[in-house]
Design a protein around this motif. Structure first.
Motif, PDB file in Angstrom:
ATOM      1  N   ARG A 239       0.819  -1.218   0.000  1.00 23.34           N
ATOM      2  CA  ARG A 239       0.000   0.000   0.000  1.00 23.34           C
ATOM      3  C   ARG A 239       0.853   1.269   0.000  1.00 23.34           C
ATOM      4  NH1 ARG A 239      -5.039  -0.848   4.243  1.00 23.34           N
ATOM      5  NH2 ARG A 239      -6.034  -2.620   3.186  1.00 23.34           N
ATOM      6  N   ILE A 240       0.239   2.348  -0.486  1.00 23.73           N
ATOM      7  CA  ILE A 240       0.841   3.690  -0.425  1.00 23.73           C
ATOM      8  C   ILE A 240      -0.111   4.583   0.363  1.00 23.73           C
ATOM      9  CG2 ILE A 240       1.676   5.679  -1.737  1.00 23.73           C
ATOM     10  CD1 ILE A 240       2.042   3.767  -4.144  1.00 23.73           C
ATOM     11  N   SER A 241       0.423   5.245   1.386  1.00 22.66           N
ATOM     12  CA  SER A 241      -0.324   6.228   2.187  1.00 22.66           C
ATOM     13  C   SER A 241       0.253   7.604   1.900  1.00 22.66           C
ATOM     14  CB  SER A 241      -0.129   5.953   3.687  1.00 22.66           C
ATOM     15  OG  SER A 241      -1.069   5.067   4.197  1.00 22.66           O
ATOM     16  N   VAL A 242      -0.589   8.566   1.527  1.00 23.39           N
ATOM     17  CA  VAL A 242      -0.103   9.923   1.237  1.00 23.39           C
ATOM     18  C   VAL A 242      -0.906  10.954   2.021  1.00 23.39           C
ATOM     19  CG1 VAL A 242       0.488  11.605  -0.546  1.00 23.39           C
ATOM     20  CG2 VAL A 242       0.407   9.177  -1.135  1.00 23.39           C
ATOM     21  N   ILE A 243      -0.188  11.766   2.815  1.00 32.22           N
ATOM     22  CA  ILE A 243      -0.810  12.893   3.521  1.00 32.22           C
ATOM     23  C   ILE A 243      -0.439  14.166   2.771  1.00 32.22           C
ATOM     24  CG2 ILE A 243      -0.988  14.181   5.681  1.00 32.22           C
ATOM     25  CD1 ILE A 243       0.164  11.650   7.073  1.00 32.22           C
ATOM     26  N   THR A 244      -1.457  14.907   2.338  1.00 32.75           N
ATOM     27  CA  THR A 244      -1.233  16.184   1.652  1.00 32.75           C
ATOM     28  C   THR A 244      -1.719  17.329   2.536  1.00 32.75           C
ATOM     29  OG1 THR A 244      -3.404  16.159   0.587  1.00 32.75           O
ATOM     30  CG2 THR A 244      -1.571  15.121  -0.618  1.00 32.75           C
ATOM     31  N   PHE A 245      -1.219  18.542   2.230  1.00 34.29           N
ATOM     32  CA  PHE A 245      -1.587  19.718   3.029  1.00 34.29           C
ATOM     33  C   PHE A 245      -2.095  20.880   2.188  1.00 34.29           C
ATOM     34  CE2 PHE A 245       1.019  17.295   5.869  1.00 34.29           C
ATOM     35  CZ  PHE A 245       0.420  17.482   7.097  1.00 34.29           C
ATOM     36  N   GLN A 246      -2.161  20.704   0.880  1.00 28.50           N
ATOM     37  CA  GLN A 246      -2.748  21.764   0.061  1.00 28.50           C
ATOM     38  C   GLN A 246      -3.376  21.165  -1.181  1.00 28.50           C
ATOM     39  OE1 GLN A 246      -0.929  22.378  -2.868  1.00 28.50           O
ATOM     40  NE2 GLN A 246       1.231  22.286  -2.378  1.00 28.50           N
ATOM     41  N   SER A 247      -4.275  21.936  -1.800  1.00 31.10           N
ATOM     42  CA  SER A 247      -5.153  21.389  -2.834  1.00 31.10           C
ATOM     43  C   SER A 247      -4.410  20.876  -4.059  1.00 31.10           C
ATOM     44  CB  SER A 247      -6.180  22.450  -3.250  1.00 31.10           C
ATOM     45  OG  SER A 247      -5.521  23.610  -3.725  1.00 31.10           O
ATOM     46  N   LEU A 248      -3.294  21.496  -4.403  1.00 24.43           N
ATOM     47  CA  LEU A 248      -2.565  21.058  -5.603  1.00 24.43           C
ATOM     48  C   LEU A 248      -1.993  19.651  -5.409  1.00 24.43           C
ATOM     49  CD1 LEU A 248      -0.638  24.386  -6.273  1.00 24.43           C
ATOM     50  CD2 LEU A 248      -2.511  23.490  -7.643  1.00 24.43           C
ATOM     51  N   GLU A 249      -1.390  19.422  -4.233  1.00 26.16           N
ATOM     52  CA  GLU A 249      -0.862  18.081  -3.922  1.00 26.16           C
ATOM     53  C   GLU A 249      -1.996  17.063  -3.902  1.00 26.16           C
ATOM     54  OE1 GLU A 249       2.741  19.226  -0.797  1.00 26.16           O
ATOM     55  OE2 GLU A 249       0.728  18.760  -0.040  1.00 26.16           O
ATOM     56  N   ASP A 250      -3.076  17.407  -3.212  1.00 28.15           N
ATOM     57  CA  ASP A 250      -4.183  16.460  -3.070  1.00 28.15           C
ATOM     58  C   ASP A 250      -4.790  16.118  -4.430  1.00 28.15           C
ATOM     59  OD1 ASP A 250      -6.099  14.917  -1.443  1.00 28.15           O
ATOM     60  OD2 ASP A 250      -7.542  16.361  -2.227  1.00 28.15           O
ATOM     61  N   ARG A 251      -4.915  17.122  -5.288  1.00 21.75           N
ATOM     62  CA  ARG A 251      -5.484  16.891  -6.627  1.00 21.75           C
ATOM     63  C   ARG A 251      -4.597  15.938  -7.431  1.00 21.75           C
ATOM     64  NH1 ARG A 251      -5.973  22.342  -8.905  1.00 21.75           N
ATOM     65  NH2 ARG A 251      -7.136  22.707  -7.000  1.00 21.75           N
ATOM     66  N   LEU A 252      -3.287  16.138  -7.334  1.00 16.58           N
ATOM     67  CA  LEU A 252      -2.343  15.281  -8.055  1.00 16.58           C
ATOM     68  C   LEU A 252      -2.443  13.833  -7.560  1.00 16.58           C
ATOM     69  CD1 LEU A 252       0.038  14.870 -10.019  1.00 16.58           C
ATOM     70  CD2 LEU A 252       1.577  15.593  -8.196  1.00 16.58           C
ATOM     71  N   VAL A 253      -2.440  13.661  -6.241  1.00 17.20           N
ATOM     72  CA  VAL A 253      -2.525  12.309  -5.664  1.00 17.20           C
ATOM     73  C   VAL A 253      -3.857  11.657  -6.036  1.00 17.20           C
ATOM     74  CG1 VAL A 253      -2.597  10.979  -3.513  1.00 17.20           C
ATOM     75  CG2 VAL A 253      -0.956  12.853  -3.761  1.00 17.20           C
ATOM     76  N   LYS A 254      -4.934  12.405  -5.878  1.00 17.53           N
ATOM     77  CA  LYS A 254      -6.273  11.889  -6.200  1.00 17.53           C
ATOM     78  C   LYS A 254      -6.350  11.437  -7.658  1.00 17.53           C
ATOM     79  CE  LYS A 254     -11.123  13.440  -6.294  1.00 17.53           C
ATOM     80  NZ  LYS A 254     -12.013  14.607  -6.075  1.00 17.53           N
ATOM     81  N   THR A 255      -5.806  12.247  -8.564  1.00 22.95           N
ATOM     82  CA  THR A 255      -5.834  11.929  -9.998  1.00 22.95           C
ATOM     83  C   THR A 255      -5.009  10.680 -10.302  1.00 22.95           C
ATOM     84  OG1 THR A 255      -6.131  14.254 -10.564  1.00 22.95           O
ATOM     85  CG2 THR A 255      -5.324  12.813 -12.309  1.00 22.95           C
ATOM     86  N   MET A 256      -3.789  10.623  -9.758  1.00 24.65           N
ATOM     87  CA  MET A 256      -2.918   9.473 -10.031  1.00 24.65           C
ATOM     88  C   MET A 256      -3.499   8.192  -9.437  1.00 24.65           C
ATOM     89  SD  MET A 256       0.900  11.135  -9.660  1.00 24.65           S
ATOM     90  CE  MET A 256       1.779   9.706 -10.315  1.00 24.65           C
ATOM     91  N   PHE A 257      -4.075   8.280  -8.242  1.00 28.60           N
ATOM     92  CA  PHE A 257      -4.692   7.102  -7.619  1.00 28.60           C
ATOM     93  C   PHE A 257      -5.903   6.638  -8.430  1.00 28.60           C
ATOM     94  CE2 PHE A 257      -3.296   7.141  -2.841  1.00 28.60           C
ATOM     95  CZ  PHE A 257      -1.975   7.112  -3.232  1.00 28.60           C
ATOM     96  N   ARG A 258      -6.690   7.606  -8.906  1.00 33.71           N
ATOM     97  CA  ARG A 258      -7.889   7.248  -9.683  1.00 33.71           C
ATOM     98  C   ARG A 258      -7.491   6.567 -10.993  1.00 33.71           C
ATOM     99  NH1 ARG A 258     -10.898  12.200 -10.041  1.00 33.71           N
ATOM    100  NH2 ARG A 258      -9.777  12.568 -11.979  1.00 33.71           N
ATOM    101  N   GLU A 259      -6.446   7.095 -11.645  1.00 39.23           N
ATOM    102  CA  GLU A 259      -5.974   6.495 -12.903  1.00 39.23           C
ATOM    103  C   GLU A 259      -5.536   5.046 -12.679  1.00 39.23           C
ATOM    104  OE1 GLU A 259      -2.913   9.174 -14.097  1.00 39.23           O
ATOM    105  OE2 GLU A 259      -4.298  10.614 -15.000  1.00 39.23           O
ATOM    106  N   LYS A 260      -4.848   4.802 -11.568  1.00 34.30           N
ATOM    107  CA  LYS A 260      -4.326   3.461 -11.301  1.00 34.30           C
ATOM    108  C   LYS A 260      -5.426   2.473 -10.904  1.00 34.30           C
ATOM    109  CE  LYS A 260       0.099   3.702 -12.005  1.00 34.30           C
ATOM    110  NZ  LYS A 260       0.727   2.842 -13.028  1.00 34.30           N
ATOM    111  N   SER A 261      -6.502   2.973 -10.320  1.00 34.96           N
ATOM    112  CA  SER A 261      -7.513   2.071  -9.763  1.00 34.96           C
ATOM    113  C   SER A 261      -8.761   1.960 -10.636  1.00 34.96           C
ATOM    114  CB  SER A 261      -7.921   2.549  -8.366  1.00 34.96           C
ATOM    115  OG  SER A 261      -8.467   3.850  -8.430  1.00 34.96           O
ATOM    116  N   SER A 262      -8.741   2.585 -11.821  1.00 32.12           N
ATOM    117  CA  SER A 262      -9.915   2.494 -12.691  1.00 32.12           C
ATOM    118  C   SER A 262      -9.506   1.966 -14.056  1.00 32.12           C
ATOM    119  CB  SER A 262     -10.582   3.864 -12.852  1.00 32.12           C
ATOM    120  OG  SER A 262     -10.022   4.558 -13.933  1.00 32.12           O
TER     121      SER A 262
END
Length: 315
Positions: A239-262
């Motif tokens: 597993r990969i756990s990612v803690i973000t603190f601002q919207s740009l980081e969170d958007r990048l992580v969310k997008t990359m995770f969604r691409e990998k899991s769909s």
């Protein structure tokens, strides 16, 4: 040795998200004050942890703070940027891991040490380098980058709506004399933002300082490169756990995770049934980000913007 007064955010949730196996191999991509590393080490028996940090202060502090784990051979400290994850691990004979944790952004000690130049609340030379060996600093960005490039980073990394006015004011000020300190830059930013706008939305320099810091350290580029490497390093069940603190980081992580899991990108349109075998290699552990508890928010004001996302390799 520098002290590290740092309250680790989402400590239990992020480590629980890794589903640590006592014999597994793990990576803490952001060692900092060693909070997450300590928690992971406490769950390992014959397993091993590789903890990365490009900040020499963090490495030095943890050589003492985590000396028992180092002596026991359970921990390796890696003085490197996590964008070099794969190469640094391969150099140590590691080609697969069972989990990677990221706690992004600037650690409290970096913010609180005035001389590092990260904070708009402390007067210091403009620096903002996480790796103090690198050449590019905030001083260079502010005094040498052209107007167009300043506008671009202020918009893109700071989401600053007065990017043009701030970049123009920086350009005017540095034409007379260099902008050398954090407070000099704060003054320039305040001058550029209309008085009515300064009365709302927190400190007027917050977005610009974030933008310049991200540019100096190429934080989003490093994160994207590192996550791609982490995906390929993971064992099945890892597993990969990612803690973000601002919207740009969170958007990048969310997008990359969604691409990998769909499978959206891979499946031809109009198929009535998805063929067996055509399933994603990863699954999201939490569809919505995990947020700090009310108690954690009360105890640590720096936890307020934290979001945790977790993904698992399933095949």
């Amino acid at each position: 040795m520098a002290s590290f007064n740092h309250i680790t955010v989402l400590l239990n949730e992020a480590v629980a998200g890794l589903n640590v196996q006592p014999t597994g191999t793990y990576v803490d991509g952001t060692l900092g004050g060693g909070g997450h590393s300590s928690k992971i080490l406490g769950q390992l028996t014959t397993g091993h942890l590789y903890s990365f940090d490009q900040d020499e202060t963090a490495i030095e502090y943890n050589q003492e703070h985590l000396k028992d784990a180092l002596a026991a051979g359970k921990l390796t400290l890696v003085d490197d940027n996590f964008r070099n994850l794969q190469a640094a691990l391969q150099a140590r004979g590691v080609t697969h891991v069972d989990g990677v944790l990221y706690d992004l952004g600037v650690s409290s000690p970096q913010f609180d040490d005035a001389q590092r130049g990260f904070s708009y609340k402390l007067d210091a030379p403009l620096d903002m380098r996480m790796n103090q060996e690198q050449e590019l600093s905030a001083m260079t960005v502010v005094n040498e980058w052209p107007y167009e490039r300043l506008v671009k980073i202020l918009y893109r990394y700071g989401e600053e709506r007065f990017a043009k006015q701030i970049a123009r004011k920086i350009e005017q000020r540095r034409a007379h004399q260099p902008i050398r300190t954090t407070f000099e830059l704060v003054d320039v930013i305040k001058e550029a933002i209309p008085a009515a706008a300064r009365r709302h939305g927190g400190h007027p320099a917050k977005k610009s300082f974030q933008a310049i810091r991200i540019a100096v350290n190429d934080e989003l580029g490093a994160l994207e490169e590192s996550l791609e490497q982490a995906f390929s390093l993971l064992n099945v069940g890892g597993r990969i756990s990612v803690i973000t603190f601002q919207s740009l980081e969170d958007r990048l992580v969310k997008t990359m995770f969604r691409e990998k899991s769909s499978l959206d990108a891979d499946i031809p349109q109009g198929l009535p049934v998805i063929p067996s075998g055509m399933t994603p290699d990863f699954k999201l552990i939490n569809k919505k980000p995990i947020l700090p508890s009310e108690q954690e928010l009360a105890n640590n004001h720096r936890a307020h913007s934290a979001k945790l996302r977790i993904i698992e390799k399933i095949k």
